[in-house]
Design an enzyme around this catalytic site. Structure first.
Site, PDB file in Angstrom:
ATOM      1  N   PHE A 197      12.749  28.388 -19.888  1.00  0.00           N
ATOM      2  CA  PHE A 197      12.621  28.969 -21.229  1.00  0.00           C
ATOM      3  C   PHE A 197      11.514  30.016 -21.212  1.00  0.00           C
ATOM      4  O   PHE A 197      10.892  30.249 -20.180  1.00  0.00           O
ATOM      5  CB  PHE A 197      12.328  27.869 -22.270  1.00  0.00           C
ATOM      6  CG  PHE A 197      11.112  27.035 -21.978  1.00  0.00           C
ATOM      7  CD1 PHE A 197       9.903  27.301 -22.615  1.00  0.00           C
ATOM      8  CD2 PHE A 197      11.163  25.977 -21.079  1.00  0.00           C
ATOM      9  CE1 PHE A 197       8.780  26.530 -22.352  1.00  0.00           C
ATOM     10  CE2 PHE A 197      10.032  25.201 -20.820  1.00  0.00           C
ATOM     11  CZ  PHE A 197       8.848  25.484 -21.454  1.00  0.00           C
ATOM     12  N   GLY A 198      11.293  30.650 -22.349  1.00  0.00           N
ATOM     13  CA  GLY A 198      10.225  31.655 -22.431  1.00  0.00           C
ATOM     14  C   GLY A 198      10.453  32.810 -21.470  1.00  0.00           C
ATOM     15  O   GLY A 198      11.539  33.383 -21.409  1.00  0.00           O
ATOM     16  N   TYR A 199       9.429  33.121 -20.681  1.00  0.00           N
ATOM     17  CA  TYR A 199       9.484  34.266 -19.765  1.00  0.00           C
ATOM     18  C   TYR A 199      10.056  33.902 -18.392  1.00  0.00           C
ATOM     19  O   TYR A 199      10.022  34.715 -17.476  1.00  0.00           O
ATOM     20  CB  TYR A 199       8.078  34.849 -19.578  1.00  0.00           C
ATOM     21  CG  TYR A 199       7.477  35.453 -20.831  1.00  0.00           C
ATOM     22  CD1 TYR A 199       7.686  36.797 -21.138  1.00  0.00           C
ATOM     23  CD2 TYR A 199       6.711  34.694 -21.707  1.00  0.00           C
ATOM     24  CE1 TYR A 199       7.130  37.367 -22.277  1.00  0.00           C
ATOM     25  CE2 TYR A 199       6.162  35.246 -22.854  1.00  0.00           C
ATOM     26  CZ  TYR A 199       6.379  36.586 -23.136  1.00  0.00           C
ATOM     27  OH  TYR A 199       5.834  37.141 -24.273  1.00  0.00           O
TER      28      TYR A 199
ATOM     29  N   ASN B  30       6.433  19.904 -30.683  1.00  0.00           N
ATOM     30  CA  ASN B  30       7.815  19.525 -31.007  1.00  0.00           C
ATOM     31  C   ASN B  30       8.776  20.361 -30.163  1.00  0.00           C
ATOM     32  O   ASN B  30       9.971  20.404 -30.427  1.00  0.00           O
ATOM     33  CB  ASN B  30       8.108  19.703 -32.507  1.00  0.00           C
ATOM     34  CG  ASN B  30       7.658  18.466 -33.287  1.00  0.00           C
ATOM     35  OD1 ASN B  30       7.806  17.343 -32.828  1.00  0.00           O
ATOM     36  ND2 ASN B  30       7.085  18.684 -34.463  1.00  0.00           N
TER      37      ASN B  30
ATOM     38  N   ASP C  79      -1.984  24.913 -24.441  1.00  0.00           N
ATOM     39  CA  ASP C  79      -1.667  26.289 -24.806  1.00  0.00           C
ATOM     40  C   ASP C  79      -1.398  26.996 -23.495  1.00  0.00           C
ATOM     41  O   ASP C  79      -2.108  26.803 -22.506  1.00  0.00           O
ATOM     42  CB  ASP C  79      -2.796  26.958 -25.578  1.00  0.00           C
ATOM     43  CG  ASP C  79      -2.289  28.214 -26.314  1.00  0.00           C
ATOM     44  OD1 ASP C  79      -1.090  28.248 -26.673  1.00  0.00           O
ATOM     45  OD2 ASP C  79      -3.064  29.150 -26.526  1.00  0.00           O
TER      46      ASP C  79
END
Length: 199
Positions: free
Chosen positions: A153-155, A8, A68
């Protein structure tokens, strides 16, 4: 062809839809009415991706794939790895806290080598049988000393891919979607799906 992407995360979803193109109708978990918090309890990317895909497949009987993804930093023995999203602890995915922790852990360490790795698990209904496949994408790079850029986004603001002098967050989605770990794994997925459709 309709296929469920077990996420999502709107960032991931738009990234994947862009890469796969309009040959495929990629549905999110909420599109199929799945609001469960699917467990990710494996200690490998492969295990977590399979766990998520299997959950959707078992409950909704639809062709689906899950990914993942994590950041593996040399100097930290591959950490944060499968804990990338929850690296700083606490609930949810706090990117700012995760980046702060990572930069603090590396501190003055000059070995900044790192890689992003994505594993995609696909469960595809093919007539009477189910095909299970794994695809991997890796991009090597390094962790810079302070955040740069606002895209992604994220790192992304602290990861600079090899061969570029900008971070993922500076390069923008168009370039990132051509060279990223996820792009490489999705490209392998796309090639496989395409092959399956050939008579």
């Amino acid at each position: 062809m309709k296929i469920v992407f077990a996420t999502n995360n709107s960032h991931k979803l738009s990234e994947i839809r862009q890469i796969l193109g309009n040959q495929y109708e990629v549905l999110s978990l909420s599109d199929i009415g799945c609001h469960a918090d699917i467990p990710e309890t494996a200690d490998t990317f492969e295990g977590n991706a399979l766990q998520k895909a299997q959950y959707v497949f078992d409950h909704y009987h639809l062709s689906c794939f899950a990914d993942d993804t994590g950041l593996e930093v040399d100097a930290l023995n591959g950490a944060p790895g499968v804990f990338s999203a929850r690296y700083a602890g606490g609930e949810g995915h706090d990117s700012e806290a995760n980046m702060r922790k990572l930069l603090a852990e590396l501190a003055e360490n000059n070995n900044r080598k790192a890689r992003f790795r994505t594993v995609i698990a696909l469960l595809l209904i093919d007539g009477e049988k189910t095909v299970t496949k794994l695809f991997e994408g890796i991009v090597n790079g390094s962790i810079i000393r302070e955040k740069r850029g606002t895209e992604g986004f994220g790192y992304d603001p602290i990861f600079q891919p090899d061969g570029y002098d900008q971070t993922f967050a500076e390069l923008g989605m168009e370039i990132k979607n051509k060279i990223s770990h996820r792009a490489r794994a999705v490209e392998a997925l796309r090639a496989f799906l395409h092959q399956q459709e050939e008579p």
